[in-house]
Design a protein around this motif. Sequence first.
Motif, PDB file in Angstrom:
ATOM      1  N   VAL A  54      32.123  44.202  38.758  1.00 54.74           N
ATOM      2  CA  VAL A  54      32.104  42.959  39.523  1.00 54.74           C
ATOM      3  C   VAL A  54      32.162  41.761  38.575  1.00 54.74           C
ATOM      4  N   ASN A  55      31.424  41.819  37.464  1.00 52.21           N
ATOM      5  CA  ASN A  55      31.438  40.715  36.498  1.00 52.21           C
ATOM      6  C   ASN A  55      32.814  40.551  35.862  1.00 52.21           C
ATOM      7  N   SER A  58      35.078  38.977  38.491  1.00 49.14           N
ATOM      8  CA  SER A  58      34.752  37.565  38.689  1.00 49.14           C
ATOM      9  C   SER A  58      35.326  36.714  37.567  1.00 49.14           C
ATOM     10  N   LYS A  64      33.530  33.653  41.606  1.00 50.16           N
ATOM     11  CA  LYS A  64      32.388  34.581  41.655  1.00 50.16           C
ATOM     12  C   LYS A  64      32.522  35.505  42.861  1.00 50.16           C
ATOM     13  N   LEU A  65      32.312  36.796  42.631  1.00 54.03           N
ATOM     14  CA  LEU A  65      32.249  37.766  43.721  1.00 54.03           C
ATOM     15  C   LEU A  65      30.782  37.947  44.080  1.00 54.03           C
ATOM     16  N   VAL A  66      30.462  37.791  45.369  1.00 53.99           N
ATOM     17  CA  VAL A  66      29.076  37.855  45.820  1.00 53.99           C
ATOM     18  C   VAL A  66      28.855  39.074  46.713  1.00 53.99           C
ATOM     19  N   PHE A  67      27.678  39.642  46.591  1.00 55.86           N
ATOM     20  CA  PHE A  67      27.282  40.817  47.368  1.00 55.86           C
ATOM     21  C   PHE A  67      27.190  40.446  48.846  1.00 55.86           C
ATOM     22  N   VAL A  68      27.782  41.298  49.715  1.00 54.93           N
ATOM     23  CA  VAL A  68      27.713  41.028  51.158  1.00 54.93           C
ATOM     24  C   VAL A  68      27.150  42.191  51.963  1.00 54.93           C
ATOM     25  N   PHE A  80      31.613  43.333  48.064  1.00 53.96           N
ATOM     26  CA  PHE A  80      31.543  41.998  47.493  1.00 53.96           C
ATOM     27  C   PHE A  80      32.734  41.201  48.019  1.00 53.96           C
ATOM     28  N   LYS A  81      32.523  39.894  48.163  1.00 56.38           N
ATOM     29  CA  LYS A  81      33.605  38.997  48.591  1.00 56.38           C
ATOM     30  C   LYS A  81      33.670  37.811  47.646  1.00 56.38           C
ATOM     31  N   GLN A  83      33.439  34.135  46.519  1.00 52.74           N
ATOM     32  CA  GLN A  83      32.702  32.967  47.005  1.00 52.74           C
ATOM     33  C   GLN A  83      33.709  31.858  47.298  1.00 52.74           C
ATOM     34  N   LYS A  87      37.530  34.378  52.425  1.00 57.25           N
ATOM     35  CA  LYS A  87      36.525  35.185  53.102  1.00 57.25           C
ATOM     36  C   LYS A  87      37.072  36.489  53.689  1.00 57.25           C
TER      37      LYS A  87
END
Length: 190
Positions: A54-55, A58, A64-68, A80-81, A83, A87
């Motif tokens: 994920v890092n 990103s 940034k990819l954020v946990f969903v 992850f989606k 930010q 969306k």
Amino acid sequence: MPNLKSFKIIFTLLISTLVIVSLWAISVNAQASLTENSKLAINGIGPIRVGMTVNEASQSAGVKLVFVGSGPDAYSCSYFKPQGELKDIAFMVTKGRIARIDISDKRITTIRGAKIGDTEDRIISLYPGQIQITKHPFPLRPNENRKHLTFVPKDVSDKNYRVIFETGNNRVYRLRSGKLPEVEFIEGCL
């Protein structure tokens, strides 16, 4: 001593080289971020590749990819989606690495131009001889004709990847790409 003709040739070559390097740098920077113009491939989208953390994704995407959410075990499978504005792109992460990309954004196309809203015939024509058609196991409505149109690559180096177009009543409503077996998980991380 070089003559004027030699100088012109060297100068022209130097200018040509600078132009080519500049155009290359512009094209690399244009693909260096994830946007609605990024193209979906069997192994990634834009600058993000299946197998990245994920890092890494990103950093590569400039967003940034954020946990969903996740299944019963977040390490085994989570989503992850990006930010911000994108969306309708989701990244399935298994064991800490991106395994698949889910698309529900009508603006995103595959490298060959397939997108949400396309007919089944268009998908078949874009990938001649490489689409396997299966009936979707979970119809939403009694008479709805849902299918999976699966792009199976011919190249041996891509044998563990797929693009799956989910259709209902002859139109693509969602697509995903990634590695086997995750790309085939109908219910995602469940």
